[in-house]
Design an enzyme around this catalytic site. Structure first.
Site, PDB file in Angstrom:
ATOM      1  N   ASP A  72      28.734  56.498  40.332  1.00 23.42           N
ATOM      2  CA  ASP A  72      28.463  55.375  39.439  1.00 23.42           C
ATOM      3  C   ASP A  72      27.028  55.486  38.954  1.00 23.42           C
ATOM      4  O   ASP A  72      26.176  56.059  39.639  1.00 23.42           O
ATOM      5  CB  ASP A  72      28.665  54.032  40.144  1.00 23.42           C
ATOM      6  CG  ASP A  72      27.469  53.673  41.022  1.00 23.42           C
ATOM      7  OD1 ASP A  72      26.594  52.921  40.552  1.00 23.42           O
ATOM      8  OD2 ASP A  72      27.391  54.161  42.166  1.00 23.42           O
ATOM      9  N   HIS A 122      30.198  55.087  23.176  1.00 24.89           N
ATOM     10  CA  HIS A 122      30.126  56.547  23.057  1.00 24.89           C
ATOM     11  C   HIS A 122      29.653  57.185  24.358  1.00 24.89           C
ATOM     12  O   HIS A 122      30.226  58.189  24.815  1.00 24.89           O
ATOM     13  CB  HIS A 122      29.189  56.968  21.926  1.00 24.89           C
ATOM     14  CG  HIS A 122      28.860  58.422  22.002  1.00 24.89           C
ATOM     15  ND1 HIS A 122      29.730  59.405  21.597  1.00 24.89           N
ATOM     16  CD2 HIS A 122      27.770  59.063  22.512  1.00 24.89           C
ATOM     17  CE1 HIS A 122      29.189  60.594  21.848  1.00 24.89           C
ATOM     18  NE2 HIS A 122      27.996  60.411  22.394  1.00 24.89           N
ATOM     19  N   CYS A 148      35.633  59.017  20.418  1.00 31.93           N
ATOM     20  CA  CYS A 148      35.411  57.592  20.704  1.00 31.93           C
ATOM     21  C   CYS A 148      35.392  56.783  19.402  1.00 31.93           C
ATOM     22  O   CYS A 148      35.200  57.335  18.314  1.00 31.93           O
ATOM     23  CB  CYS A 148      34.108  57.398  21.474  1.00 31.93           C
ATOM     24  SG  CYS A 148      32.618  57.447  20.453  1.00 31.93           S
ATOM     25  N   CYS A 158      33.723  64.252  19.207  1.00 33.93           N
ATOM     26  CA  CYS A 158      33.979  63.140  20.115  1.00 33.93           C
ATOM     27  C   CYS A 158      35.022  62.215  19.491  1.00 33.93           C
ATOM     28  O   CYS A 158      34.979  61.930  18.286  1.00 33.93           O
ATOM     29  CB  CYS A 158      32.698  62.361  20.400  1.00 33.93           C
ATOM     30  SG  CYS A 158      32.951  60.903  21.459  1.00 33.93           S
ATOM     31  N   ASP A 174      29.429  46.971  45.394  1.00 32.64           N
ATOM     32  CA  ASP A 174      28.415  47.365  46.371  1.00 32.64           C
ATOM     33  C   ASP A 174      28.106  46.166  47.263  1.00 32.64           C
ATOM     34  O   ASP A 174      28.571  45.055  47.022  1.00 32.64           O
ATOM     35  CB  ASP A 174      27.164  47.901  45.681  1.00 32.64           C
ATOM     36  CG  ASP A 174      26.536  46.884  44.735  1.00 32.64           C
ATOM     37  OD1 ASP A 174      26.916  45.699  44.783  1.00 32.64           O
ATOM     38  OD2 ASP A 174      25.667  47.276  43.946  1.00 32.64           O
ATOM     39  N   CYS A 219      32.279  57.311  17.147  1.00 29.87           N
ATOM     40  CA  CYS A 219      32.212  58.575  16.410  1.00 29.87           C
ATOM     41  C   CYS A 219      33.302  58.675  15.349  1.00 29.87           C
ATOM     42  O   CYS A 219      33.105  59.325  14.317  1.00 29.87           O
ATOM     43  CB  CYS A 219      32.311  59.754  17.385  1.00 29.87           C
ATOM     44  SG  CYS A 219      30.836  59.961  18.412  1.00 29.87           S
TER      45      CYS A 219
END
Length: 374
Positions: free
Chosen positions: A269, A338, A309, A307, A96, A312
């Site tokens: 974002d 996660h 990830c 999930c 940005d 998890c």
């Protein structure tokens, strides 16, 4: 005009209006859109290794110009090899302009036609940010996509202040465009205008006439609420070129994301996944859960069933709660990972639904389930 190494290609949906799936190509790889951009404010997504970002499905990351100007300095980042080297990230990066952070320092800044003068939140030093210096800083950082300097008015805000913000945003966009010279970076313009439809239209038309290779919608998620956000995005997205990427800045609430994708936005974002992760708040298909709660003390299940990830797959809710209760850094790291995976999975579902022509059929049950306790 976009540099030759930057393209956006429509893969499914309506390019002009409605949800669309596409591919943004940059010098550091492609991004399948719609996509979520994890925020790495100071050249790092807090607590998450680059290989873990890749593993959870991140395609592109964001770094913040304002913070890197202050520490370690954009020249230092350049001398260290640029953001890609500092972040150890070989994929696309977006920066940005720093204007939003200066905007947030209301009591420390002054706005003139030439730019922004402000005092550092770190040591109080007097600093300036102009269209030219914002571009020069981002040129030094070396991101693939960089943003023009703009003024983000708060909400609510008197109309005359919004008009002035639009005037400066348009003037500075032209100056940024003139100052930008790196062919391996794409400079995008930012549409402002608050919740005023005519001001949004005027700003968009002026920026489109400058022929930026991509466009952002700024000035939302500043307190205006879901309904205003939907209206603003609904007005603005169709005004932007159908053949170029559209980026909604700072938005991550699931209902807001879905509404913006429905309007034709490609990139998003937000700090919420990692900020909430550091505070033990985890996103799940059934809504957000607070893992510090006593009810999770002996819970042997994962944060979210189904999930994939690392948090998890390998840790229980009870274990993660213990990490937070004892101030172990692994707790914030695991929930941040996660949450990032929750968002990349969500965006994967949105892309697939668009490709199948079933977007509205798919997203409504997702929202109904997520907000069932509202």
């Amino acid at each position: 005009m976009a540099p030759p190494s930057f393209t956006w290609q429509l893969l499914a949906g309506d390019a002009a209006a409605g949800p669309r799936a596409g591919r943004l190509t940059t010098p550091h790889g492609a991004v399948e859109t719609p996509a979520f951009i994890p925020v790495g404010t100071r050249a790092t997504v807090k607590g998450v290794l680059p290989e873990t970002l890749r593993a959870v499905g991140a395609q592109i990351v964001l770094a913040n110009t304002y913070h890197l100007m202050l520490r370690p300095g954009t020249g230092v980042v350049r001398d260290l090899g640029g953001l890609h080297a500092v972040m150890a990230w070989d994929g696309p990066i977006l920066t940005d302009s720093g204007g939003y952070q200066v905007f947030s320092l209301a009591h420390r800044r002054k706005v003139t036609d030439e730019g922004l003068t402000f005092r550092s939140h770190i040591d109080g030093d007097a600093l300036a940010l102009t269209p030219e210096s914002a571009v020069a800083a981002q040129n030094a950082l070396g991101a693939d996509v960089i943003m023009a300097l703009d003024i983000c008015p708060p909400y609510p805000c008197p109309r005359e202040e919004v008009e002035e913000a639009v005037r400066l945003t348009v003037a500075w966009a032209e100056q940024c465009r003139a100052a930008h010279s790196r062919r391996d970076q794409a400079l995008w313009g930012i549409v402002q205008g608050g919740v005023e439809e005519d001001l949004r239209r005027g700003c968009a038309e002026a920026l489109v006439a400058m022929d930026f290779p991509g466009y952002a919608i700024g000035g939302v998620s500043v307190g205006e609420g879901h309904e205003h956000l939907c209206r603003v995005v609904g007005w603005t997205a169709p005004l932007l070129p159908a053949e170029k990427p559209r980026y909604l800045m700072g938005v991550g609430e699931p209902r807001d994301v879905v509404a913006a994708v429905a309007a034709g936005v490609d990139l998003f974002d937000c700090v919420l996944p990692t900020r909430n992760g550091r505070n033990a708040s985890a996103y799940t298909a059934d809504g957000m859960i607070r893992l510090r709660n006593e009810r999770f003390k002996a819970d042997t299940g994962p944060i979210e069933a189904g999930c994939d990830c690392p948090a998890c797959r390998e840790f229980s809710r009870g274990a993660i709660r213990h990490f937070f209760q004892t101030d172990e850094m692994l707790g914030p790291i695991l929930v941040s990972i996660h949450n990032l995976r929750f968002f990349t999975r969500l965006f994967g579902r949105l892309r697939e639904a668009i490709r199948q022509g079933r977007f509205h059929d798919v997203v409504q049950p997702l929202l109904d389930r997520y907000y069932q306790t509202d």
